[in-house]
Design a protein around this motif. Structure first.
Motif, PDB file in Angstrom:
ATOM      1  N   ASP A  95       0.872  -1.164   0.000  1.00 37.58           N
ATOM      2  CA  ASP A  95       0.000   0.000   0.000  1.00 37.58           C
ATOM      3  C   ASP A  95       0.910   1.215   0.000  1.00 37.58           C
ATOM      4  N   GLY A  96       1.202   1.699  -1.178  1.00 38.78           N
ATOM      5  CA  GLY A  96       2.186   2.762  -1.282  1.00 38.78           C
ATOM      6  C   GLY A  96       3.562   2.220  -0.937  1.00 38.78           C
ATOM      7  N   LYS A  97       4.194   2.770   0.097  1.00 42.41           N
ATOM      8  CA  LYS A  97       5.525   2.342   0.505  1.00 42.41           C
ATOM      9  C   LYS A  97       5.493   1.239   1.553  1.00 42.41           C
ATOM     10  N   LYS A  98       4.321   0.872   2.043  1.00 42.74           N
ATOM     11  CA  LYS A  98       4.224  -0.052   3.161  1.00 42.74           C
ATOM     12  C   LYS A  98       3.715  -1.428   2.721  1.00 42.74           C
ATOM     13  N   LEU A  99       4.309  -2.461   3.297  1.00 37.06           N
ATOM     14  CA  LEU A  99       3.856  -3.816   3.025  1.00 37.06           C
ATOM     15  C   LEU A  99       2.472  -4.013   3.619  1.00 37.06           C
ATOM     16  N   GLU A 100       1.555  -4.518   2.826  1.00 38.24           N
ATOM     17  CA  GLU A 100       0.178  -4.712   3.266  1.00 38.24           C
ATOM     18  C   GLU A 100      -0.163  -6.179   3.474  1.00 38.24           C
ATOM     19  N   LYS A 101       0.357  -7.047   2.580  1.00 36.53           N
ATOM     20  CA  LYS A 101      -0.061  -8.446   2.623  1.00 36.53           C
ATOM     21  C   LYS A 101       1.011  -9.336   2.002  1.00 36.53           C
ATOM     22  N   MET A 102       1.117 -10.552   2.515  1.00 40.81           N
ATOM     23  CA  MET A 102       1.980 -11.564   1.949  1.00 40.81           C
ATOM     24  C   MET A 102       1.171 -12.846   1.775  1.00 40.81           C
ATOM     25  N   THR A 103       1.286 -13.476   0.622  1.00 39.52           N
ATOM     26  CA  THR A 103       0.530 -14.690   0.318  1.00 39.52           C
ATOM     27  C   THR A 103       1.477 -15.813  -0.068  1.00 39.52           C
ATOM     28  N   TYR A 104       1.307 -16.951   0.573  1.00 38.45           N
ATOM     29  CA  TYR A 104       2.129 -18.124   0.305  1.00 38.45           C
ATOM     30  C   TYR A 104       1.303 -19.155  -0.466  1.00 38.45           C
ATOM     31  N   LYS A 105       1.781 -19.551  -1.653  1.00 37.23           N
ATOM     32  CA  LYS A 105       1.096 -20.568  -2.449  1.00 37.23           C
ATOM     33  C   LYS A 105       2.023 -21.742  -2.685  1.00 37.23           C
ATOM     34  N   GLU A 106       1.453 -22.924  -2.545  1.00 40.25           N
ATOM     35  CA  GLU A 106       2.182 -24.160  -2.790  1.00 40.25           C
ATOM     36  C   GLU A 106       1.444 -24.943  -3.863  1.00 40.25           C
TER      37      GLU A 106
END
Length: 293
Positions: A95-106
């Motif tokens: 979100d702009g300069k800030k990390l908003e979400k991380m998604t792990y897919k296998e």
């Protein structure tokens, strides 16, 4: 299948640490001193290669794990966009300069998601949601070895606790929320509450030495990676209401440094377990060495 799964878990550990940065823009890691190799002493006291870090144009390109496979870092300009290992992918949303979400897919299926909130400039809350079977598959020893160079203060307790806590739920979804407290430039406390209604606490102390992983897109939880802290840690105290008779204390010393940067660290973990009037204390010591470019 077991080897693929455990390597995927190691990838997740690496990603969580690389995911968050306390610099001006999340997802950017350009350290003053760049690690090139990491060694771990074996039972005979001999250094054995554990990690080889490959840099291209000033950015971390890959981490080659001895006996484990390669982890690759992908960018949008200078900002981390994803981490890959075979068919396993961790992607990042900002979100702009800030990390908003991380998604792990296998294998194309979403196994875990992490959401982050900031106090304006740094991460203060991490909410994790994952399939319980995925949490239970975590190989604590492998994950710990991955953390040995990423978030040493969490290498044992945070990683192993993830699977321990998940076991009480069996099938379904496992969630937890971490609250981070800072003192100046360092995280001094992490408090976790999970979907099993258990609480966990990690309290950290620090040295005056520099943390070579600072801004390593810094740190996450379960994995609260400590790219979030400017100084190298001197240890932590861990307790929970899951096994109230047990506490864990980690002491970290630095026998060799180059200026302010560690060349070697020794970690001594002490587990104190009291049942009735009987107290047992277990200790474990690891030595880790760093080379820089």
């Amino acid at each position: 299948m077991k080897k693929i799964r455990t390597f995927a878990v190691a990838l997740m550990a690496c990603a969580l640490v690389f995911a968050f940065s306390s610099c001006e823009k999340d997802g950017v890691f350009k350290p003053k001193e760049r690690i090139s190799k990491i060694f771990v002493k074996d039972n005979n006291g001999n250094p054995q290669p554990s990690q080889i870090w490959v840099w291209e144009k000033g950015l971390l390109s890959s981490i080659n794990t001895v006996g484990g496979g390669d982890i690759h870092f992908n960018y949008d300009g200078k900002v981390l966009s994803s981490i890959t290992a075979g068919d396993d992918v961790i992607s990042f949303t900002y979100d702009g300069k800030k990390l908003e979400k991380m998604t792990y897919k296998e294998d194309g299926e979403t196994e875990a998601e992490y959401e982050f909130t900031h106090d304006g400039k740094r991460i203060v809350t991490i909410k994790a949601t994952m399939d319980n079977a995925f949490a239970l598959s975590a190989d604590a020893s492998l994950l710990q070895s991955a953390f040995n160079f990423i978030a040493p203060q969490l290498a044992e307790s945070q990683v192993s606790q993830l699977a321990v806590a998940a076991k009480s739920q069996g099938k379904g979804i496992y969630t937890y929320t971490d609250q981070l407290t800072y003192d100046g430039m360092n995280v001094v406390s992490v408090k976790r509450h999970d979907s099993d209604d258990h609480n966990y606490t990690w309290d950290y102390t620090y040295t005056s030495y520099a943390n070579p992983f600072y801004h390593l897109l810094a740190g996450g939880s379960d994995i609260v990676g400590f790219g979030l802290s400017k100084n190298a840690t001197s240890g932590y105290h861990y307790a929970d209401d899951y096994i109230t008779s047990r506490v864990i204390d980690m002491e970290i010393t630095y026998p060799s440094v180059d200026g302010k940067y560690p060349l070697q660290e020794t970690r001594t973990e002490k587990t104190t377990h009291t049942v009735g009037g009987l107290t047992n204390i277990y200790t474990d010591t690891d030595d880790i060495m760093y080379e820089y470019e």
